[in-house]
Write an enzyme that holds these catalytic residues in place. Structure first.
Site, PDB file in Angstrom:
ATOM      1  N   THR A  18      -3.113   0.338  -3.298  1.00  0.00           N
ATOM      2  CA  THR A  18      -2.364  -0.829  -2.829  1.00  0.00           C
ATOM      3  C   THR A  18      -2.371  -2.020  -3.768  1.00  0.00           C
ATOM      4  OG1 THR A  18      -2.082  -2.274  -0.900  1.00  0.00           O
ATOM      5  CG2 THR A  18      -4.329  -1.875  -1.603  1.00  0.00           C
TER       6      THR A  18
ATOM      7  N   ASP B 182      -7.384 -10.145   1.890  1.00  0.00           N
ATOM      8  CA  ASP B 182      -8.120  -9.247   2.804  1.00  0.00           C
ATOM      9  C   ASP B 182      -9.521  -9.767   3.117  1.00  0.00           C
ATOM     10  OD1 ASP B 182      -6.246  -7.393   3.517  1.00  0.00           O
ATOM     11  OD2 ASP B 182      -6.786  -5.921   1.990  1.00  0.00           O
TER      12      ASP B 182
ATOM     13  N   THR C 270       0.813  -1.210   0.000  1.00  0.00           N
ATOM     14  CA  THR C 270       0.000   0.000   0.000  1.00  0.00           C
ATOM     15  C   THR C 270       0.849   1.263   0.000  1.00  0.00           C
ATOM     16  OG1 THR C 270      -1.498  -1.263   1.328  1.00  0.00           O
ATOM     17  CG2 THR C 270      -1.862   1.115   1.305  1.00  0.00           C
TER      18      THR C 270
ATOM     19  N   GLY D 114      -1.306  -1.876   6.355  1.00  0.00           N
ATOM     20  CA  GLY D 114      -2.280  -2.918   6.682  1.00  0.00           C
ATOM     21  C   GLY D 114      -3.166  -2.500   7.835  1.00  0.00           C
TER      22      GLY D 114
ATOM     23  N   SER E 107     -11.210  -3.493   3.799  1.00  0.00           N
ATOM     24  CA  SER E 107      -9.903  -2.836   3.818  1.00  0.00           C
ATOM     25  C   SER E 107      -9.718  -2.059   5.116  1.00  0.00           C
ATOM     26  CB  SER E 107      -9.841  -1.875   2.631  1.00  0.00           C
ATOM     27  OG  SER E 107      -8.711  -1.050   2.716  1.00  0.00           O
ATOM     28  N   SER E 108      -8.475  -1.692   5.402  1.00  0.00           N
ATOM     29  CA  SER E 108      -8.200  -0.778   6.522  1.00  0.00           C
ATOM     30  C   SER E 108      -7.751   0.583   6.012  1.00  0.00           C
ATOM     31  CB  SER E 108      -7.087  -1.344   7.408  1.00  0.00           C
ATOM     32  OG  SER E 108      -7.444  -2.597   7.901  1.00  0.00           O
TER      33      SER E 108
END
Ligand code: DON
Length: 560
Positions: free
Chosen positions: A387, A411, A369, A462, A440-441
């Site tokens: 990412t 993910d 990312t 992440g 996602s984060s």
């Protein structure tokens, strides 16, 4: 002897001083791009200088990162953009990858129902349908002002001219070469022992970009590139088809918006958990006197850790692609809910993650990312995180087209309760389904103060993305730091499970660490030498811009 001692002491001070990272970032009058590579920031900034806006610069920077930063910049991945226009209009674009049509819930399990190690991480089966090209074209269609040909030309020139290898890049390529060999049938550009100051040229990528420049978005999703890409993935044992590519669409989303003191925070909505978790954590800690406790003090770390623990437990249960699951968004980001979740917190000892499940919310029937920040000379702001997931994604490199493919499928939750590569535990809401986006984060974020643009911020990392964005905002707002100073600070992270506080090594005083251990917190300084690489912009009281470019990478601010 005395003079000798004075000399030695002065020399030590000088050495320590010289090693210290600069605390004030690049300051510009009007416009700035901060990204993971100088070449990409410069291309973005040059587009602004030509009279382009932040959205034109987004297209240029995103694609320039695909050339200059193949570690995470990409054509074979996806991302999210949050924007705020100079008239206050806000919005978000989701160009996240999605699961192929032939995917299914148990695709990473063996006949006994166990997760097959590496299948969602390395090689063609790990690849989600890429969204980046759709993302940049969608952005340009809605807000662009310069012709796409003009925006792409410097990127194509960069790919042909080549990019100089940095020391950090040399190390990264070397580190991942064994995996490149495992994932690819033939040798690839990155198998060579590249050294610092070598120039890597990307002729195949330049050709792909030239076709896209001439034929537009559909070249990637329906044209020659699509055909070659689907064929390549299938030849390597993957399941993405031409139909998958043809069906891909980027989606406009409503961003998550919440208030914290006198700030208004605008962040990414699902399928990213970023905005929701950030809102939950900030709602939880708002009533505590963090500025009184002090930066990275025991009490501040406790409050933030406990808020993070609770938010990540909820993330795991409630969040997924909003087009597939009902998410109780309003409740999750309400202050009442967060306060209720914190009612069992005490400064005397940690709450155990075993005792924390997701909150009880009545569900109504109806579930590596890189980040860059841009402010243009017109006052528009763009915050983008993009990412391939892991470093160089699935490590599968399409030599003919000149780019790596993501391993974003990891993910998803391959099996409830089994952690993914970031140790995140998923549940039903994030199970694999055809055409679904994986949770996602990524947390591209924009902050307003008194109704005006104040900060643009985001980071890779992440699961640690959310907490790094949080700490950067707090460093400026609570602890009164400038942008670069805020980015430089050592960071920590808690994500519910595993029940440990990850800390950047050597960043925290032994006194603070001992006290936390005494209270019963488990610390982990080994696993994550780096938590986030934040790239941010702060609007200073005099209207100038200060860049915060993370020295943990080769990140650079360029502007005018
Ligand atoms: O979307 C996510 O949350 C992850 N795929 C992000 C991966 C990442 O940040 C890797 N960089 N260190």
């Amino acid at each position: 002897m005395k003079i000798r001692s004075i000399f030695i002491i002065s020399l030590s001070f000088l050495l320590i001083y010289c090693k210290k990272k600069p605390e004030i970032g690049v300051i510009t009058e009007k416009a700035m791009v901060v990204s993971a590579r100088k070449e990409a920031s410069k291309i973005g900034s040059d587009i602004l200088k030509k009279g382009g806006n932040a959205f034109d610069a987004m297209v240029a920077t995103e694609l320039a990162l695909a050339v200059a930063y193949p570690y995470a910049g990409n054509l074979g991945g996806g991302g999210f953009m949050v924007y705020r226009k100079n008239d206050g209009e806000i919005g978000a674009l989701d160009y996240r990858e999605k699961a192929p049509l032939a995917s299914h819930k148990d695709m990473y399990l063996d006949s006994l129902g166990n997760v097959v190690e590496g299948k969602s991480v390395l090689g063609a089966m790990a690849v989600g349908v890429p969204g980046t090209v759709a993302g940049v074209f969608e952005t340009h269609k809605k807000f662009g002002s310069l012709p796409i040909e003009e925006i792409l030309q410097p990127v194509i020139d960069l790919a042909n001219r080549g990019v100089i290898v940095t020391k950090k890049q040399e190390k990264r390529i070397r580190e991942y070469q064994p995996k490149f060999l495992k994932a690819n049938k033939d040798s690839i550009l990155f198998d060579k022992l590249w050294k610092e100051n070598d120039t890597i040229k990307y002729p195949a990528l330049a050709e792909t970009l030239t076709r896209i420049q001439k034929k537009g978005r559909d070249e990637f999703y329906k044209g020659e590139t699509a055909k070659k890409l689907a064929e390549f993935i299938q030849n390597n044992g993957g399941i993405i088809t031409e139909e998958d590519l043809a069906k891909y669409e980027a989606k406009w989303r409503t961003p998550i918006v919440f208030e914290y003191d006198d700030l208004r925070i605008i962040s990414m909505s699902p399928p990213s958990s970023g905005g929701v978790c950030l809102a939950q954590i900030m709602n939880t800690i708002e009533s505590y006197d963090l500025d009184q406790y002090g930066h990275n003090s025991v009490k501040s770390i406790q409050v933030i850790t406990e808020a993070e623990r609770r938010a990540y437990a909820d993330r795991s249960h409630f969040l997924g692609d909003p087009d597939f699951v009902n998410i109780p968004l309003d409740t999750l980001i309400s202050k009442q809910y967060s306060n209720r979740r914190m009612s069992d917190f005490s400064f005397e000892k940690p709450t155990s993650s075993e005792d924390i499940s997701h909150g009880n919310i009545e569900m109504v029937e109806s579930d590596e990312t890189t980040h860059y920040s841009i402010v243009d000379q017109f006052g528009n702001a763009v915050s983008v995180t993009t990412t391939l997931n892991g470093a160089y994604g699935s490590k599968l490199y399409c030599s003919e087209l000149g780019f790596f493919l993501n391993n974003e499928m990891d993910d998803f939750s391959s099996k409830p309760g089994v952690p993914n590569m970031f140790g995140l535990i998923g549940a039903e809401a994030n199970k694999i389904e055809p055409e679904k986006r994986m949770l996602s984060s990524m947390t591209p974020t924009i902050v307003e103060k008194n109704g005006k643009l104040y900060m643009v911020v985001g980071t890779p990392g992440g699961s640690t993305i959310i907490t790094s964005v949080l700490q950067t905002i707090l460093n400026v707002h609570e602890y009164k730091m400038g942008m670069q100073e805020a980015v430089n600070q050592p960071r920590f992270h808690h994500q519910w499970l595993p029940d440990v506080i990850k800390m950047e090594p050597n960043g925290f005083s032994p006194k603070v660490k001992n006290k936390l251990k005494e209270l019963g917190y488990e610390l982990d300084e080994t696993n994550s030498p780096v938590i986030g690489k934040v790239d941010a912009i702060l609007v200073l009281p005099n209207g100038k811009l200060e860049g915060g470019a993370d020295h943990r990478g080769d990140d650079t601010a360029v502007g005018f």
